[in-house]
Each structure stands twice: as structure tokens, then as C-alpha cells.
Motif scaffolding. Structure first.
Motif, PDB file in Angstrom:
ATOM      1  N   THR A 390       0.847  -1.193   0.000  1.00 26.87           N
ATOM      2  CA  THR A 390       0.000   0.000   0.000  1.00 26.87           C
ATOM      3  C   THR A 390       0.880   1.240   0.000  1.00 26.87           C
ATOM      4  O   THR A 390       1.874   1.306   0.742  1.00 26.87           O
ATOM      5  N   ASN A 391       0.522   2.239  -0.817  1.00 26.01           N
ATOM      6  CA  ASN A 391       1.312   3.468  -0.822  1.00 26.01           C
ATOM      7  C   ASN A 391       0.826   4.403   0.285  1.00 26.01           C
ATOM      8  O   ASN A 391      -0.074   4.065   1.070  1.00 26.01           O
ATOM      9  N   ARG A 392       1.436   5.549   0.347  1.00 28.03           N
ATOM     10  CA  ARG A 392       1.119   6.482   1.443  1.00 28.03           C
ATOM     11  C   ARG A 392      -0.354   6.884   1.428  1.00 28.03           C
ATOM     12  O   ARG A 392      -0.989   6.981   2.478  1.00 28.03           O
ATOM     13  N   ARG A 393      -0.890   7.109   0.250  1.00 29.58           N
ATOM     14  CA  ARG A 393      -2.290   7.520   0.159  1.00 29.58           C
ATOM     15  C   ARG A 393      -3.209   6.425   0.684  1.00 29.58           C
ATOM     16  O   ARG A 393      -4.129   6.680   1.458  1.00 29.58           O
ATOM     17  N   GLY A 394      -2.973   5.191   0.236  1.00 27.71           N
ATOM     18  CA  GLY A 394      -3.795   4.092   0.718  1.00 27.71           C
ATOM     19  C   GLY A 394      -3.617   3.870   2.208  1.00 27.71           C
ATOM     20  O   GLY A 394      -4.580   3.537   2.919  1.00 27.71           O
ATOM     21  N   GLY A 457       2.552  -0.608   4.519  1.00 29.49           N
ATOM     22  CA  GLY A 457       2.603   0.365   3.442  1.00 29.49           C
ATOM     23  C   GLY A 457       3.975   0.990   3.326  1.00 29.49           C
ATOM     24  O   GLY A 457       4.709   1.122   4.312  1.00 29.49           O
ATOM     25  N   ARG A 458       4.317   1.337   2.090  1.00 31.27           N
ATOM     26  CA  ARG A 458       5.546   2.090   1.872  1.00 31.27           C
ATOM     27  C   ARG A 458       5.177   3.568   1.855  1.00 31.27           C
ATOM     28  O   ARG A 458       4.436   4.030   0.988  1.00 31.27           O
ATOM     29  N   LEU A 459       5.679   4.306   2.826  1.00 30.43           N
ATOM     30  CA  LEU A 459       5.306   5.702   2.998  1.00 30.43           C
ATOM     31  C   LEU A 459       6.135   6.621   2.127  1.00 30.43           C
ATOM     32  O   LEU A 459       5.766   7.786   1.928  1.00 30.43           O
ATOM     33  N   GLY A 460       7.235   6.123   1.601  1.00 30.54           N
ATOM     34  CA  GLY A 460       8.075   6.947   0.760  1.00 30.54           C
ATOM     35  C   GLY A 460       9.540   6.663   1.029  1.00 30.54           C
ATOM     36  O   GLY A 460       9.955   6.464   2.173  1.00 30.54           O
ATOM     37  N   GLY A 461      10.347   6.649  -0.019  1.00 29.50           N
ATOM     38  CA  GLY A 461      11.775   6.429   0.164  1.00 29.50           C
ATOM     39  C   GLY A 461      12.044   5.134   0.880  1.00 29.50           C
ATOM     40  O   GLY A 461      11.689   4.044   0.419  1.00 29.50           O
TER      41      GLY A 461
END
Length: 816
Positions: A390-394, A457-461
Motif C-alpha cells: 500500500t502506498n502512502r495515500r492508501g 505500506g511504503r510511505l516513501g523512500g
């Protein structure tokens, strides 16, 4: 004889009822008006007569008082009586009284009738002594007129006038009735008889009034209208016959069209038996027309069942029970060969001339390819392309739901933030390809290690987020230790070079004090920072209090700086150009970007202070500062006669409320600049967080002429869901899609899909993060309307003030 006269009078009345009513209305109106005028004139005459009597009394008094004074001085009583009696000989006096100072009275004449209906005037009787020259008061003279004669005269005049008026109006009424009957009523009766005998199928001869001459009056106009109607009916019968012939041709044309359309069309009887299949339907459902004819439509069109039964059956039942002409829905169609298709089903009823249903038309549009693309876009909008997590938005969306569950039901939720230590070393040493592979392997490891109900989830970087459910702090702490041990034991090898991976974990217990998902993420970030500060490769709980006092102190200092910046104008505006993809834009267009000037005059980018401003609810204040200064800038340029650019102002989600709306409207009233030079940019997340408030904010300012842009569009599937609700002018395609559009086909297709949807809904598109020539060319081929990015122009503290043209010329669009 009397009976015959009465019958003839009754017939005359029946034939001229309208005339009788007109005469009655005219007579009553004339009588009222005349009576009013008569009384007005009588009143005027009465007033004039009173004034004349008063004048006559004054004249008599002036003529007799000197002689009366002499007779009274000489005590000549007989002369006084004679002189008073002489006054009665005039028409102006009916009664006279002379009163001496000692009370002696001389009265002549008589008062008849109402003693109050008189004119009475009193005059002094003075004697001028010849020796001394002094005036001596000898008495008072009273003259009275009873007005009886005046009233009788006026009454007689009124009676004569009313008698003459009644006679005249009666004679006029009789003349009018005779003329009305002769000129109008008998012809109207003839027209009525003609109308009653009129036959629409067998048209009679034209209407003729049989009047001498050819007078063009209202009756003749009515006659001509009847004859015109007769001609129109005759033409209508001829047209009906022609229409029936055309109807047969149209029926043939409809059948050919039905066979030719690309969508599958099935027609049925009123009870649902197949009457017709077009070739597209035969291909889609796998039945030929000869095989399907006469079968129940449920046997030919088979749809997948859901909880309420087959979708098609329910649509047919709804179409039969509903007064609406059409029912629409989506369904999964299973054809005769077992293949599945997602189709849009539209069922419309067919009615005869009397409105009775005689059948149905079922249209099937195959949307399987579009649904597959939509599902793919939806997945990509909420999932990280690199790791599949899941990405940051999800993740933030799930965090919102978790926060609501905690507040409503007291559910237990733990938030864990994982920040990899020394991840930059892998990227710098072996390149981004190695870093990407490391992230993929770690994502798989976390999926295997963490509980099934955990959301990762991967929040970024190099940051990951984990949402744990139904665990207490001790259980969550065990999982955190397992993650740390697994990371420490993991060895990443790239080109025979091993790397050790560790991580710092921030742990947060979501509770009633954690008011928003953003607050939870902020706390997790604080805890993760504390773990790094404590030496890395460990976890830290967010406890508040002393552990993060320094961090909070720093944030409070930044908060004070932000407040002072708004008060002392230490914020600075920069402008980044937005240019048309092809051709030249008549009006310059810029996005307004904010910078903070520190005490040493250095500019701080918004990424350093916006998070704190959002956390401490200062964004609304900052947004208002920007709006006010942008309007001032436009006002100054307008006063100088310069070209006014279109300026795009970013608004945070905290500003989409009634207070900010009132502020903007007030400033627009104070600065008479064209409202269409202001474009407000709102992000997708802030817009859908409170869709009702956002829609109200947008509609109110659009009514004033302002424009709106939806920022970061395309990064979330909710964009497509709420786009119809949000009435915006521009869609700014998310930079994460634009940045890779020249190299990644998926990004290209997503940008293409967003651009097509935007254009289909009448919106213009703006591509952000245009950083090189290759991106420009691809965006031109796709047909994006505007470009923005460092390759187009960097943010500058001043506006050029000239139209902006695309520096890349025009490129032939390839039709993608």
C-alpha cells in the motif's frame, strides 16, 4: 299578448346577454361617476353660496352700523326698529338682533328650522363723538341667514340633473342593445351553429356571414380564422396519410439501424420473450437469432448472481414496476460459451399509442476493457509500484478508518513506522537499481513476518508504515522486536557485495487523544526520530512528556516564527510559469509559491515549515496572507495599466471552510480586480476530506468568477469518484506520474487516461514536474494542455508581465 312579448324578450335577452352585461356595467359606472361629479359640483356651489352670503352680510353691516350708532346715541328707538326691519327686506338676512351694553335687546325676524344650520355674524356698533373724536361702543349687531332657501334650490337642481341623466342613459342602452344585436350577436349565433355542425371527417363549405359588402372587422377576422382552421384540418388529413407512409419507411430504417449498431440489442415482448437479436448481440451472447427467438430473455442473457439474485432479472422487474422509461446498471454477463463480460445494461420500455407497454429494448455495452483499466488504475493509485505494498495515500486512508474505529468502538490499533538505517549507503554505492531491489526484498520479508491482519505500506523512500489491529502494547512490542531482529539478521547482496540492514522503529498507540491520522503519523515520526537519536536499530514508543520535549520546543519556536512572519510580512511570494503545451497563451499564468525569510535573510522552502503549520492549525492564517498579497499584487498591476496574469494560489484543507470563504469574498469586494485572474489550487486529499464543505467553497467562489484547479490529480483512485462532484477548471496531473512518463509506459497510459477523462468532462490539464525535453514531447503527443516544471521555468520573485508561449513550438499530435 303579454306571454308572447315575454317570450320574445327572453329570446332577445338570451341572444344578447353579453350586451346586457356591457350595458349594465356602463350604466352603473356612468351613474357612479356622474353622481360623484354632481355631488362635487353641488358642494362647490354650496360653498360658493355660503361665501356670497357672508360677503353680503358684511356689506350690509358696513352700511347700517353708522346710522344705527347715531340713532342709539340720540336714543331714537323707533328709528332703530325701522332700520332693523329694513334689513329683513334683503334676501341675505332672516333674523336681526341688536344688543346694547346695558342688556337692552332689539330683535326682528324669525328663526325657522334647525337653529344650528344658519350663518350668524356679529358686528360692533361704535359712535364717533364729534367733539372728542373718540369711538364709543353702543352695542353689537347680529345678522343671521337660515340657509333654507339655498338648500331647497340645490336639492331641486340635483333632482333635475339625475332625471336627465337617467333618461339619457336609458335611451342610450336601448340603442346600444339594438345595434349590438344587429351588428354582432346574430353573426355570432351563426358562427356557433356552424361550429356545432362542423364535421372533421367530412368538411363542410367555408363559413360565410352573408353580410353586405366586405368589411374587414373583428367578425370577419374570426370568420377568416375559422376558414383557415378548416384548411389546416384538410391539410392535416393529407399530412396524416403521408405520415403513415413515412412511418412504414422509418420502421424499415429502424430495423436496419438496429442491425448495424455496435452495441448488443435485444428486443422482447411485454412478458419478456425474445423478439429480435442484432448481430452484435449474437456475437456477444453466443446465441443466433433463430435459436433465441421466442425464448425467455433470462435463458438467453445470463448474468452472474449476487446477494439479491441475477442482476438482469431484477432490472427487468424494476423496469416492469417502474414508471421510468429506462433502467441502467452494470452486470457480469456469462455468454453461451461460458465467457464472462462486464457490460452496462440499459432496459427501456416500449409503449403503444395509449401508453400500454408492448415490449422492452435491452442494450448491452461491453465495458470489460475499460473496467480492467479502471481496476488497474485503482490498484496503482493505492499501491506502491515498486514493492506492491500500500502506498502512502492508501495507508492514510486506512489510518482514517482505524482512527474512526478507535473513537467509536474503542478498538485497539497500533501504528509502527519503520525507517531503514543507512539505506542511502546502498543507493550511493550500488545505484538506485540496488536500492529498489533491497526495498522489494524487505517488503516480501515484512509480509511474511507480520500478522495477516497487519497493513503494511511504503510511505516513501526508505520508510514503511505498519498498522496493527487487536493488539496491546506488549504484543506490539514483541512484533517490533521480531522486525528488528529480522532486519539485523538479513543480509542484502548486490554484485557479490553484502550489506547489513537495520531499522529504527517508532511506535504509537492510537487512542482518544490522537485526534487525527495526521497526528498519529506525526507522533510515529517523533518516536522514530527518537529511536534514531538513541542509536538506531531499536524501537521507541511515543509517550509524550519528557521524551519529546525538545522536539516540541523546536516546533513551538517554529510556530512562533510562523506567526511573526505573517504579522511582519516575512513570507515571500515566488511565481512559477505555467505555459500552454502548444501555441501561445494570451494571458500569463503562474503558480504562486511561498517562501519564508529567516532572520538572516535566507529563504526557507515550504517543506521545512508547512508540516508544523498544518500540525498547529496555522495554514488557514498563512493561506489568508497569501490570498491578500496576491490580490494586492493584481490591484497594483491593474492601477499601472499592466497586463494582469492568472495566478494560481494553493489552499490547504484547513482553509476550505466558511471563515476563509468569507475572508476571500470580502477581499474580492475590496480589490476590484477581475476574479477570473485568481485560480485556487486544492489537493485531492483536502477536497474529499470534507466533500460537502469543499463543494460549497468552490461553487461560491466560481460564482464570483474565480477558477479552481485540483492538484495532485491521478495519484488516487478517489479522484475519479469525486471528479463529477468537484466543479473545477483545471486538473493538475500528479508529478509522480509525469516524472516517469517518457520512460515508463504505465505512467504514460495513466497520464493519457487522466487527460482523456479531464477533456471528456470539459477540464483543462496541467502537467507538473516537467523536468526535461523528453517529457515535453510525450505530453505534447498525449495532448496535455499546459506544462509546469523546472524545465519550463523556475520560481522567481517577480512576474514577467508578458504572454507566455510554449518554447517548443507545435508538434503534430499522433492521435494517442
Amino acid at each position: 299578448m303579454l306571454h308572447s312579448l315575454d317570450r320574445r324578450f327572453s329570446q332577445f335577452y338570451q341572444a344578447n346577454r353579453l350586451a346586457w352585461r356591457l350595458v349594465a356595467a356602463v350604466v352603473i359606472t356612468s351613474f357612479v361617476v356622474t353622481l360623484s361629479l354632481t355631488f362635487f359640483l353641488v358642494k362647490q356651489e354650496y360653498q360658493r353660496s355660503l361665501a356670497q352670503i357672508s360677503t353680503d352680510l358684511n356689506t350690509l353691516a358696513r352700511s347700517v352700523t353708522p346710522q344705527l350708532a347715531s340713532n342709539l346715541w340720540l336714543v331714537n328707538t323707533e328709528a332703530v326698529h325701522t332700520q332693523l326691519n329694513s334689513l329683513l327686506q334683503t334676501k341675505a338676512v332672516n333674523w336681526v338682533e341688536l344688543v346694547e351694553p346695558d342688556g337692552t335687546r332689539y330683535q326682528v325676524g324669525a328663526l325657522n328650522g334647525d337653529p344650528h344650520n344658519v350663518i350668524s355674524k356679529t358686528y360692533p356698533v361704535n359712535y364717533n363723538h364729534p367733539l372728542t373724536g373718540k369711538s364709543v361702543r353702543l352695542g353689537e349687531l347680529r345678522l343671521v341667514n337660515t340657509l333654507d332657501g339655498l338648500e331647497s334650490q340645490l336639492t331641486s337642481q340635483v333632482k333635475r340633473m339625475l332625471l336627465l341623466l337617467g333618461s339619457g342613459m336609458g335611451a342610450s342602452a336601448l340603442c346600444f342593445l339594438w345595434l349590438y344585436h344587429r351588428l354582432i350577436a346574430r353573426h355570432l349565433s351563426h358562427i356557433a351553429d356552424y361550429t356545432r355542425k362542423f364535421n372533421y371527417e367530412r368538411l363542410s363549405a367555408p363559413l360565410d356571414l352573408a353580410r353586405p359588402g366586405n368589411s374587414q372587422d373583428e367578425l370577419q377576422a374570426l370568420t377568416d380564422a375559422f376558414n383557415t382552421m378548416r384548411q389546416n384540418l384538410q391539410q392535416g388529413i393529407e399530412d396524416r396519410d403521408a405520415a403513415q407512409r413515412e412511418l412504414f419507411q422509418e420502421k424499415e430504417l429502424a430495423e436496419v439501424t438496429l442491425i448495424s449498431v455496435a452495441d448488443a440489442i435485444v428486443t422482447t415482448t411485454a412478458d419478456g420473450y425474445v423478439k429480435l437479436l442484432n448481430p452484435a448481440a449474437e456475437k456477444l451472447i453466443g446465441w443466433s437469432f433463430a435459436e433465441a427467438k421466442g425464448l425467455p430473455i433470462g435463458d438467453v442473457l445470463v448474468t452472474a448472481a449476487d446477494a439479491q439474485g441475477p442482476r438482469l432479472s431484477r432490472l427487468m422487474q424494476a423496469a416492469q414496476a417502474s414508471s421510468k422509461r429506462q433502467q441502467r446498471d452494470k452486470a457480469t454477463l456469462i455468454n453461451r460459451n461460458g465467457d464472462r463480460f462486464i457490460v452496462e445494461v440499459a432496459i427501456a420500455s416500449i409503449s403503444d399509442w395509449d401508453g400500454r407497454r408492448i415490449g422492452y429494448v435491452v442494450a448491452l455495452h461491453d465495458v470489460s476493457a475499460a473496467e480492467a483499466l479502471t481496476a488497474r488504475l485503482a490498484y496503482q493509485a493505492t499501491h506502491d509500484e515498486l514493492t506492491g505494498l500500500t502506498n502512502r495515500r492508501g495507508f492514510m486512508s486506512a489510518l482514517v478508518q482505524a482512527n474512526e474505529a478507535v473513537k467509536l468502538t474503542g478498538a485497539r490499533r497500533m501504528l509502527m513506522q519503520i525507517d531503514l538505517d543507512q539505506f542511502k549507503l546502498v543507493n550511493d554505492t550500488c545505484g538506485h537499481q540496488a536500492g529498489d531491489e533491497l526495498l522489494r526484498q524487505l517488503a516480501r520479508m515484512l509480509l511474511e513476518l507480520l500478522p495477516e491482519n497487519a497493513l503494511i505500506g511504503r510511505l516513501g523512500g526508505d520508510e514503511f508504515g505498519v498498522l496493527l489491529s487487536d493488539l496491546d502494547e506488549a504484543e506490539a512490542q514483541v512484533i517490533a522486536m521480531q522486525v528488528l531482529v529480522a532486519l539485523e539478521q538479513y543480509r542484502f547482496v548486490w554484485l557479490d557485495r553484502p550489506f547489513t540492514v537495520t531499522g529504527s522503529l517508532g511506535m504509537v498507540r492510537m487512542d482518544q487523544e490522537c485526534s487525527t491520522p495526521q497526528e498519529a503519523m506525526s507522533r510515529a515520526d517523533v518516536a522514530c526520530f527518537a529511536a534514531k537519536e538513541a542509536g538506531r536499530n531499536r524501537f521507541s514508543w511515543y509517550r509524550g512528556g519528557e521524551e519529546d520535549l525538545q522536539s516540541r520546543h523546536n516546533e513551538l519556536q517554529l510556530l512562533s516564527t510562523l506567526r511573526q512572519a505573517a504579522e511582519t510580512n516575512r513570507f515571500k511570494l515566488h511565481y512559477q510559469p505555467i505555459v500552454p503545451t502548444l501555441g501561445q497563451h494570451a494571458i500569463p499564468h503562474y503558480e504562486v509559491l511561498l517562501r519564508l525569510e529567516d532572520e538572516k535573510g535566507r529563504l526557507i522552502s515550504p517543506g521545512a515549515f508547512i508540516p508544523a503549520a498544518e500540525r498547529y492549525d496555522l495554514m488557514a492564517t498563512i493561506d489568508r496572507w497569501v490570498v491578500a498579497h496576491v490580490l494586492d499584487e493584481l490591484s497594483i498591476r491593474q492601477a499601472r495599466g499592466e497586463v494582469l496574469p492568472e495566478l494560481s494560489v494553493n489552499l490547504s484543507g484547513k482553509s476550505l471552510n466558511r471563515q476563509t470563504l468569507a475572508f476571500v469574498l470580502e477581499r474580492l469586494d475590496e480589490n476590484p480586480v477581475p476574479a477570473d485572474r485568481i485560480c485556487f489550487e486544492i489537493t485531492e486529499t483536502s477536497a474529499i476530506a470534507n466533500i460537502k464543505e469543499s463543494s460549497l467553497f468552490i461553487e461560491a467562489l466560481r460564482a464570483r468568477g474565480c477558477r479552481f484547479a485540483l492538484d495532485d490529480f491521478g495519484s488516487g483512485f478517489s479522484s475519479f469518484t469525486y471528479l463529477k462532484t468537484l466543479n473545477v477548471d483545471y486538473l493538475k496531473i500528479d508529478g509522480s506520474l509525469v516524472r516517469d512518463v517518457a520512460e515508463d509506459d504505465v505512467s504514460r497510459q495513466m497520464v493519457l487516461a487522466v487527460n482523456r477523462i479531464a477533456h471528456a468532462m470539459g477540464r483543462k490539464t496541467i502537467a507538473e514536474y516537467v523536468e526535461n525535453e523528453a517529457i515535453v514531447r510525450v505530453l505534447q503527443e498525449i495532448g496535455v494542455d499546459y506544462l509546469q516544471g523546472f524545465h519550463i521555468g523556475r520560481p522567481e520573485p517577480a512576474i514577467a508581465g508578458r504572454p507566455l508561449a510554449s518554447p517548443y513550438g507545435e508538434v503534430k499530435v499522433s492521435g494517442v
